[in-house]
Write a protein that holds these residues in place. Structure first.
Motif, short mmCIF file in Angstrom:
data_model
loop_
_atom_site.label_atom_id
_atom_site.label_comp_id
_atom_site.label_asym_id
_atom_site.label_seq_id
_atom_site.Cartn_x
_atom_site.Cartn_y
_atom_site.Cartn_z
N MET A 1 -50.05 11.67 17.98
CA MET A 1 -49.63 12.62 18.83
C MET A 1 -48.43 12.93 18.75
SD MET A 1 -50.99 13.32 22.43
CE MET A 1 -52.69 12.52 22.25
N GLN A 2 -47.23 11.94 18.75
CA GLN A 2 -46.03 12.23 18.56
C GLN A 2 -45.48 13.51 17.84
OE1 GLN A 2 -44.22 10.15 20.88
NE2 GLN A 2 -42.35 10.92 20.30
N ALA A 3 -46.02 13.44 16.69
CA ALA A 3 -45.69 14.60 15.57
C ALA A 3 -46.14 15.97 16.21
CB ALA A 3 -46.40 14.42 14.43
N ASP A 4 -47.34 15.84 16.86
CA ASP A 4 -47.72 17.10 17.64
C ASP A 4 -46.82 17.46 18.89
OD1 ASP A 4 -51.39 16.20 17.74
OD2 ASP A 4 -50.09 16.89 16.14
N LEU A 5 -46.32 16.85 19.55
CA LEU A 5 -45.50 16.80 20.49
C LEU A 5 -44.01 17.53 20.03
CD1 LEU A 5 -45.77 13.71 22.99
CD2 LEU A 5 -46.39 16.16 23.56
N HIS A 6 -43.70 16.66 18.98
CA HIS A 6 -42.38 17.36 18.44
C HIS A 6 -42.48 18.76 18.09
CE1 HIS A 6 -38.67 17.21 16.49
NE2 HIS A 6 -39.10 17.57 15.35
N ALA A 7 -43.70 19.07 17.35
CA ALA A 7 -44.04 20.66 16.91
C ALA A 7 -43.97 21.47 18.29
CB ALA A 7 -45.35 20.56 16.33
N LEU A 8 -44.03 20.98 19.51
CA LEU A 8 -44.36 21.98 20.48
C LEU A 8 -43.06 21.86 21.45
CD1 LEU A 8 -47.90 20.55 21.85
CD2 LEU A 8 -47.51 22.59 20.58
N ALA A 9 -42.13 21.16 21.14
CA ALA A 9 -40.85 21.02 21.90
C ALA A 9 -40.11 22.50 22.13
CB ALA A 9 -39.89 19.98 21.34
N HIS A 10 -40.33 23.40 20.78
CA HIS A 10 -39.55 24.74 20.92
C HIS A 10 -40.13 25.65 21.73
CE1 HIS A 10 -43.04 25.70 18.33
NE2 HIS A 10 -42.74 26.98 18.60
N LEU A 11 -41.32 25.55 22.30
CA LEU A 11 -41.94 26.52 23.16
C LEU A 11 -41.32 26.89 24.21
CD1 LEU A 11 -45.80 25.15 22.73
CD2 LEU A 11 -44.96 27.33 21.85
N GLU A 12 -41.21 28.21 24.45
CA GLU A 12 -40.29 28.58 25.69
C GLU A 12 -40.82 28.14 26.88
OE1 GLU A 12 -38.40 32.44 27.39
OE2 GLU A 12 -39.75 32.73 26.08
N PHE A 13 -42.22 28.04 27.15
CA PHE A 13 -42.76 27.77 28.71
C PHE A 13 -43.82 26.52 28.26
CE2 PHE A 13 -41.96 32.32 29.12
CZ PHE A 13 -41.03 32.16 30.35
N GLY A 14 -44.02 25.62 29.42
CA GLY A 14 -45.20 24.81 29.47
C GLY A 14 -45.76 25.04 30.85
N TYR A 15 -47.17 24.48 30.60
CA TYR A 15 -48.04 24.86 31.93
C TYR A 15 -48.21 23.40 32.74
CZ TYR A 15 -47.79 29.47 29.96
OH TYR A 15 -47.49 30.64 29.53
N LEU A 16 -47.70 23.30 34.11
CA LEU A 16 -47.94 21.86 34.72
C LEU A 16 -49.16 22.12 35.76
CD1 LEU A 16 -47.03 19.17 35.67
CD2 LEU A 16 -45.54 20.26 37.29
#
Length: 117
Positions: free
Chosen positions: A1-16
């Motif tokens: 899952m670490q690779a998946d997280l790294h690939a998502l780091a560039h997204l502008e927004f997250g949803y908490l």
């Protein structure tokens, strides 16, 4: 899952998503974020924001990044070194594309972390 997280780091927004401290209902906000290892960092300009109060009351939260949702535990960042890291990561990510100076916000906002499970 670490690779998946790294690939998502560039997204502008997250949803908490937090659990409402009064209603018990789920509340989701769109928020700027930065990733470091398995920790999501966010800054709350208003230290009394509902999402901050909710996370303090019930630290079990979820973070949705892209199409992936991760369970995590929220906490207020209280160690100086980690606090500096959170601010540095978020400002480095958002200041270059933002039309105004974020340095005051980056200095005074409350750093919040979500440790992903």
């Amino acid at each position: 899952m670490q690779a998946d997280l790294h690939a998502l780091a560039h997204l502008e927004f997250g949803y908490l998503t937090t659990v409402g401290r009064v209603t018990g209902r789920l509340h989701t906000i769109e928020i700027w974020f930065a990733l470091h290892d398995r920790t999501v960092y966010m800054l709350a300009g208003n230290h009394a924001s509902d999402w901050v109060k909710n996370a303090r009351r019930t630290p079990a939260v979820t973070m949705t990044l892209g199409g992936s949702t991760f369970a995590g535990t929220a906490r207020m960042v209280d160690q100086a070194e980690e606090d500096a890291l959170a601010r540095r990561l978020i400002l480095a990510k958002y200041q270059p594309g933002y039309g105004e100076d974020l340095s005051d916000w980056g200095r005074t906002a409350l750093a919040v972390a979500v440790d992903l499970h």
